[in-house]
Write a protein that holds these residues in place. Structure first.
Motif: not given
Length: 548
Positions: A470-478
């Motif tokens: 989530t730290s890697l992909v989370g910002p984009f998905m959020v």
């Protein structure tokens, strides 16, 4: 107090047969009583464990005479009577010898020297009885087969006493260190050789012979009986043994220890770096995993790896897989979020820093394992000890979770919907693990404890994987799924606009560019674990603890 004896009645011949190990006189007596008459010795001369008077071969020949010379039982005896009596005597002998041993130990009738001598005689007698069973076809069925297994245990247990009480500690340490060879071409490994060396041999020869016979007995009992599940020797009600797992732990651990926590808890035969030791450790690793005992399997895995690296230490802890440690790790991982739920508004910068630090620490641990332990050291003991099939299932479970927008959307919903889904998924996952473990372990208390341990380990692994991903992909998905319909907004705007997840805990915490998303992390932790377990259930008929 009367000496325990084994008495067998033969109704057709109206006689009673009696077998006695007279430990004080070191004699093996075979007696017979016709009707209500007194007992008389069957053989003119009674065998004794006296090197100057008798040889163990004589005892074997006496057993053979009891089988083949029916007239020793009386004029009316038939070959079948002698065969049946011998089968009954050999089937009952292990229980008699075990009972005699318990009786003497509990009554305190054995002093230090007499205790060693008694177990020396007991090991030799059990070996002769076992060899007689294995070299004669007595049609004894399962009872005689289980008696053979029980004699193997008796031999090993008595030789353990000789190893601890008679072998020199310095010689034992040299054996563990691989500095001595137990196989000497000049040694006589027969019962007679063993008997003569222990009675009159020099100290080094006695040390070598005791360890050689004890090592052999260890392999025959552990590998030939305990780990051989097809023999069904432990499962039936009439079994003379405890359950298979207790017997395995009793065989591999030093006396008075019922769990393996450090290298010194293992028997000396498992503290060597030779091929036989590595082979047995490999079998124990697989067996404990199939029993869902991740505590002892990880201990064996780490011990085996440290032996190969010559970095083993008897005082070094072998495992961290305990419910207390799993619970402590999970509590430490959750502590920043729990604290933020109660006090985020009073110290937002502190909790943002604390959560960002956790993300950095977890990511650093992943890099340390992949680059240092795996690529540089090529050490996979930590990987194997962490039950990789569960971790692999969790990673597979995260892949579809990350690609489904609805999951991220659900993570932004009110607490009731999110908490209900998480609770349901968690309980169903625990239920499946318990059902699978209970199929192997009938004791419901033990089965639930094992299932709970696996569940906690899975949650810890899923949480850590979730923190990294989530730290890697989370910002984009959020930004894609939590932005208003008018268009995508930045993380900072979302942090200001979204209501807290629970208490004062925001949906987004951290310091740019290191963010963590508690609601998404909570949902995906349990959802990925559930999907990983479910996919394994559908694709493979293997235990979830089976090695990859």
């Amino acid at each position: 107090m009367a000496l325990p004896r084994l008495e067998l009645r033969v109704e057709r011949l109206q006689l009673t047969f009696r077998f006695t190990l007279a430990f004080h006189a070191r004699e093996v007596r075979f007696e017979i009583a016709q009707g209500e008459g007194a007992f008389e010795r069957i053989f003119p001369e009674t065998f004794s464990f006296n090197a100057g008077r008798h040889d163990p071969t004589e005892l074997f020949l006496q057993l053979d005479d009891l089988l083949t010379k029916r007239r020793l039982l009386g004029g009316k005896a038939r070959p079948r009577d002698a065969r049946n009596l011998m089968a009954r005597m050999l089937s009952a002998a292990p229980r008699y010898l075990d009972g005699l041993c318990r009786h003497l130990e509990e009554s305190g009738r054995l002093r230090a020297e007499s205790r060693v001598r008694f177990h020396q005689d007991l090991a030799l007698l059990s070996q002769i009885l076992l060899r007689f069973i294995e070299t004669h076809d007595l049609d004894g069925g399962r009872q005689l087969r289980v008696a053979g297994f029980s004699l193997r245990r008796r031999i090993y247990e008595s030789l353990r006493v000789l190893v601890s009480d008679r072998v020199d500690p310095e010689y034992l340490e040299a054996y563990v260190g691989g500095e001595v060879q137990l196989v000497d071409p000049g040694d006589d490994p027969t019962e007679s050789g063993f008997f003569q060396v222990l009675e009159a041999g020099e100290s080094e020869a006695a040390n070598r012979m005791i360890l050689r016979m004890a090592e052999r007995a260890f392999y025959l009992w552990l590998e030939g009986v305990c780990l051989e599940e097809e023999n069904k020797a432990f499962e039936k009600e009439d079994s003379p043994f405890a359950d298979r797992e207790q017997e395995v732990l009793g065989a591999i651990s030093v006396s008075g220890t019922n769990r393996i926590e450090r290298g010194r808890d293992l028997m000396p035969f498992l503290r060597r770096s030779d091929r036989n030791c590595q082979r047995i450790l490999g079998k124990l690793e697989l067996w404990f995993l199939r029993m869902y005992d991740i505590r002892h399997s990880s201990a064996i895995i780490n011990h085996r790896a440290w032996l190969l690296s010559e970095d083993g230490s008897g005082d070094r802890s072998l495992t961290w897989h305990t419910p207390k440690i799993h619970g402590l790790v999970l509590a430490l991982l959750l502590l920043p979020f729990v604290g933020a739920a109660f006090a985020y508004d009073s110290a937002p910068n502190f909790f943002d820093l604390l959560c960002a630090a956790e993300v950095i620490v977890v990511n650093f641990a992943a890099i340390w394992f992949l680059l240092y332990r795996f690529c540089w050291k090529r050490d996979l003991s930590f990987f194997h000890a962490s039950v990789p099939r569960i971790g692999a299932g969790i990673i597979v479970g995260y892949l579809p979770v990350f690609l489904i927008d609805e999951v991220w959307d659900l993570a932004s919903r009110p607490n009731i919907a999110l908490d209900s889904v998480v609770l349901l998924i968690g309980l169903v996952t625990l239920l499946y693990i318990y059902v699978e473990v209970a199929r192997r372990i009938p004791d419901t208390t033990v089965a639930f404890a094992r299932a709970r341990g696996i569940f906690l380990l899975g949650v810890v692994e899923a949480f850590c994987v979730g923190v990294v991903m989530t730290s890697l992909v989370g910002p984009f998905m959020v930004a894609r799924n939590w932005s208003p319909p008018s268009g995508e907004v930045t993380i900072d705007v979302l942090r200001e606009s979204m209501s807290p997840m629970i208490g004062q805990l925001p949906h987004i915490v951290g310091i740019a560019p290191v963010f963590v998303f508690p609601s998404a992390l909570l949902l995906m932790t349990f959802l990925s674990f559930f999907i990983g377990i479910f996919l394994q259930l559908m694709w493979e008929e293997l235990p979830i603890t089976e090695p990859l």
